[in-house]
Design an enzyme around this catalytic site. Structure first.
Site, PDB file in Angstrom:
ATOM      1  N   GLY A 169     -65.436  29.504  -8.111  1.00  0.00           N
ATOM      2  CA  GLY A 169     -64.136  29.301  -8.735  1.00  0.00           C
ATOM      3  C   GLY A 169     -63.941  30.172  -9.969  1.00  0.00           C
ATOM      4  O   GLY A 169     -62.859  30.724 -10.186  1.00  0.00           O
ATOM      5  N   SER A 170     -64.975  30.303 -10.778  1.00  0.00           N
ATOM      6  CA  SER A 170     -64.831  31.076 -12.016  1.00  0.00           C
ATOM      7  C   SER A 170     -64.479  32.527 -11.705  1.00  0.00           C
ATOM      8  O   SER A 170     -63.566  33.097 -12.317  1.00  0.00           O
ATOM      9  CB  SER A 170     -66.136  31.032 -12.821  1.00  0.00           C
ATOM     10  N   ASN A 177     -59.748  18.934 -13.956  1.00  0.00           N
ATOM     11  CA  ASN A 177     -61.110  18.509 -13.656  1.00  0.00           C
ATOM     12  C   ASN A 177     -61.594  17.355 -14.531  1.00  0.00           C
ATOM     13  O   ASN A 177     -62.536  16.674 -14.181  1.00  0.00           O
ATOM     14  CB  ASN A 177     -62.077  19.692 -13.774  1.00  0.00           C
ATOM     15  N   GLN A 224     -60.293  21.784  -8.053  1.00  0.00           N
ATOM     16  CA  GLN A 224     -60.431  20.329  -7.899  1.00  0.00           C
ATOM     17  C   GLN A 224     -59.595  19.791  -6.735  1.00  0.00           C
ATOM     18  O   GLN A 224     -59.837  18.686  -6.250  1.00  0.00           O
ATOM     19  CB  GLN A 224     -60.028  19.609  -9.189  1.00  0.00           C
ATOM     20  N   SER A 281     -63.451  26.578  -4.835  1.00  0.00           N
ATOM     21  CA  SER A 281     -64.902  26.669  -4.923  1.00  0.00           C
ATOM     22  C   SER A 281     -65.541  25.655  -3.987  1.00  0.00           C
ATOM     23  O   SER A 281     -65.173  24.474  -3.990  1.00  0.00           O
ATOM     24  CB  SER A 281     -65.332  26.383  -6.366  1.00  0.00           C
ATOM     25  N   HIS A 295     -68.501  24.160  -3.822  1.00  0.00           N
ATOM     26  CA  HIS A 295     -69.375  23.057  -4.241  1.00  0.00           C
ATOM     27  C   HIS A 295     -68.608  21.852  -4.762  1.00  0.00           C
ATOM     28  O   HIS A 295     -69.195  20.822  -5.071  1.00  0.00           O
ATOM     29  CB  HIS A 295     -70.436  23.531  -5.239  1.00  0.00           C
ATOM     30  N   THR A 339     -73.066  42.753  -0.783  1.00  0.00           N
ATOM     31  CA  THR A 339     -73.329  42.147   0.524  1.00  0.00           C
ATOM     32  C   THR A 339     -72.943  40.671   0.493  1.00  0.00           C
ATOM     33  O   THR A 339     -73.318  39.942  -0.422  1.00  0.00           O
ATOM     34  CB  THR A 339     -74.820  42.322   0.898  1.00  0.00           C
ATOM     35  N   CYS A 386     -69.243  21.557 -18.689  1.00  0.00           N
ATOM     36  CA  CYS A 386     -69.341  22.694 -19.602  1.00  0.00           C
ATOM     37  C   CYS A 386     -69.199  22.239 -21.052  1.00  0.00           C
ATOM     38  O   CYS A 386     -69.742  22.856 -21.953  1.00  0.00           O
ATOM     39  CB  CYS A 386     -68.262  23.711 -19.281  1.00  0.00           C
TER      40      CYS A 386
HETATM   41  C1  LIG Z   1     -65.665  23.725 -11.217  1.00  0.00           C
HETATM   42  C2  LIG Z   1     -64.382  24.345 -11.623  1.00  0.00           C
HETATM   43  C3  LIG Z   1     -64.246  25.734 -11.795  1.00  0.00           C
HETATM   44  C4  LIG Z   1     -65.431  26.667 -11.684  1.00  0.00           C
HETATM   45  O1  LIG Z   1     -65.874  26.820 -10.365  1.00  0.00           O
HETATM   46  P1  LIG Z   1     -67.349  27.408 -10.136  1.00  0.00           P
HETATM   47  O2  LIG Z   1     -67.433  27.592  -8.651  1.00  0.00           O
HETATM   48  O3  LIG Z   1     -68.296  26.396 -10.643  1.00  0.00           O
HETATM   49  O4  LIG Z   1     -67.404  28.710 -10.855  1.00  0.00           O
HETATM   50  C5  LIG Z   1     -63.018  26.233 -12.121  1.00  0.00           C
HETATM   51  N1  LIG Z   1     -61.954  25.424 -12.265  1.00  0.00           N
HETATM   52  C6  LIG Z   1     -62.021  24.095 -12.102  1.00  0.00           C
HETATM   53  C7  LIG Z   1     -60.807  23.266 -12.260  1.00  0.00           C
HETATM   54  C8  LIG Z   1     -63.243  23.506 -11.784  1.00  0.00           C
HETATM   55  O5  LIG Z   1     -63.316  22.183 -11.637  1.00  0.00           O
END
Ligand SMILES: *Cc1c(COP(=O)(O)O)cnc(C)c1O
Length: 399
Positions: free
Chosen positions: A71-72, A152, A180, A200, A202, A238, A325
């Site tokens: 996500g970042s 989040n 989210q 993202s 995870h 890759t 964070c």
């Molecule tokens: C977790 C999160 C991110 C970051 O995603 P990562 O895959 O951990 O880099 C960005 N934005 C929101 C709203 C998130 O909850």
């Protein structure tokens, strides 16, 4: 001992579906999708099938999907792309909100240092912003509006379709951090007029370190890194094929169960909210219903969030005080401050985020555990003594 994981907004447990989808690519199909031989072509085919799965889930075309490290990275690249396109036309103003994830806020900080101007809209005390407020902030030199789909920390779900419509009408690019929301709320990028979107894996029971940047066709992505021709040259390196396969499988399975899990989670969430509201001088953060199905966020007066978390952990409840964070730093969460919570209240926050594996019995256990720990911490708190004796005034009134 009990073990209740209630920090699903920080990350989720990988689902068996995702693990099973990854295994063949860890163990047998190890070719590089860029290689021309059969092993490479098998990997390339899998990669494209994952791209189609992600596209189907978002209502877009496969070529509009770029795989990223999460996500970042997707947030960074989306915002950098819009800024770069804007700058070429002399448009260097960006509209966002004060309670975005740091992947967005810190990218905007960097752009300010590079000469961009950023308007951060305040959210209301219920954690929502209105599309009209976004419309009012757009200027002739605005190149981007970036507003998160769901927050989040406090879980509020923003009026994304309305904001998308406003941006389309005004000819401004619209990015949404949907990390989210993806896999938890319905998303259709075309119907919602979304130009750029980040997600993202995870956060929906897929693997860590993989995500997607959706960019509407015709929007040329700006590179963050340079290298080979992967992802049309816009995201070289890759491909992490096992993770991409796990993400696609997790996304497909999350969408297949979206409605059923959403109603099940909403019921558990509301049960937890009602239970925690019984604690004196407690306050729900964020709108009561316009929130993620699994998010519960509270402030408790006279409590220090870190101690609350540690004592809950002792009782087997894994929770968070806000975003992963921010915890570990003494600053209160920027999200709670954006909602207008005073510092002393923002320090006493607790976020419990549920998953489809959470049970009603676990919810009831959590209500009891939080009540006990809050009671105990108040009994040893000098602040609480001052509040009780009237030396200090309560910020959170009892209902
Ligand atoms: C977790 C999160 C991110 C970051 O995603 P990562 O895959 O951990 O880099 C960005 N934005 C929101 C709203 C998130 O909850």
């Amino acid at each position: 001992m009990r073990h209740i994981y209630a920090d699903n907004a920080a990350t989720t447990k990988m689902g068996q579906v995702a693990i099973r989808a990854m295994l063949p690519y860890l163990d047998g199909i190890y070719g590089n999708p860029s290689s021309l031989h059969s092993a490479g072509q098998a990997a390339a085919e899998a990669l494209e099938s994952a791209r189609e799965t992600m596209a189907r889930g978002l209502g877009c075309e496969a070529r509009e999907i770029t795989f990223t490290s999460g996500g970042s990275e997707a947030d960074n690249q989306a915002i950098r792309t819009a800024a770069w396109l804007g700058a070429r036309k002399g448009k260097k103003h960006i509209v966002s909100t004060a309670f975005e994830h740091h992947a967005v806020l810190h990218t905007l900080d960097a752009l300010v240092k590079e000469g961009f101007e950023v308007t951060l809209l305040d959210v209301h005390d219920d954690g929502l912003i209105a599309a009209e407020e976004v419309a009012a902030a757009i200027r002739p030199d605005t190149c981007l509006v970036t507003v998160m789909y769901a927050n989040n920390e406090v879980g509020t779900v923003e009026p994304i379709s309305e904001i998308g419509a406003v941006c389309r009408e005004r000819g401004v690019l619209f990015h949404t951090d949907a990390v989210q929301a993806a896999g938890h709320l319905p998303i259709h990028v075309v119907e919602q007029n979304i130009d750029l979107l980040s997600l993202s894996a995870h956060k929906f029971h897929g693997p860590k370190g993989v995500g997607v940047l959706y960019a509407r066709k015709g929007i040329p992505l700006q590179n963050l890194i340079y290298g080979g021709g992967q992802e049309r040259g816009k995201r070289p390196g890759t491909e992490n094929l096992p993770a991409i396969m796990g993400m696609a499988a997790a996304f497909e399975e999350a969408l297949a169960h979206l409605e059923e899990r959403s109603s099940q989670l909403t019921a558990l969430r509301d049960r937890l909210i009602v239970g925690l509201e019984q604690i004196p001088h407690s306050l729900l953060n964020g709108h009561r219903t316009k929130r993620l199905p699994g998010n519960v966020s509270f402030c408790f007066e006279g409590i220090e969030g870190e101690s609350l978390l540690l004592l809950l952990d002792d009782k087997g409840v894994e929770a968070s005080s806000g975003s992963a964070c921010t915890s570990g730093s003494l600053d209160p969460s920027h999200v709670l401050l954006a909602l207008g919570r005073p510092h002393e209240i923002a320090h006493g926050s607790l976020r419990l985020t549920l998953s489809h594996e959470t049970t009603e019995e676990e919810v009831d256990y959590m209500i009891g555990a939080v009540a006990e720990v809050v009671d105990y911490l108040r009994s040893i708190s000098p602040v609480w003594r001052d509040l009780q004796s009237g030396k200090q005034n309560f910020v959170i009134q009892n209902k």
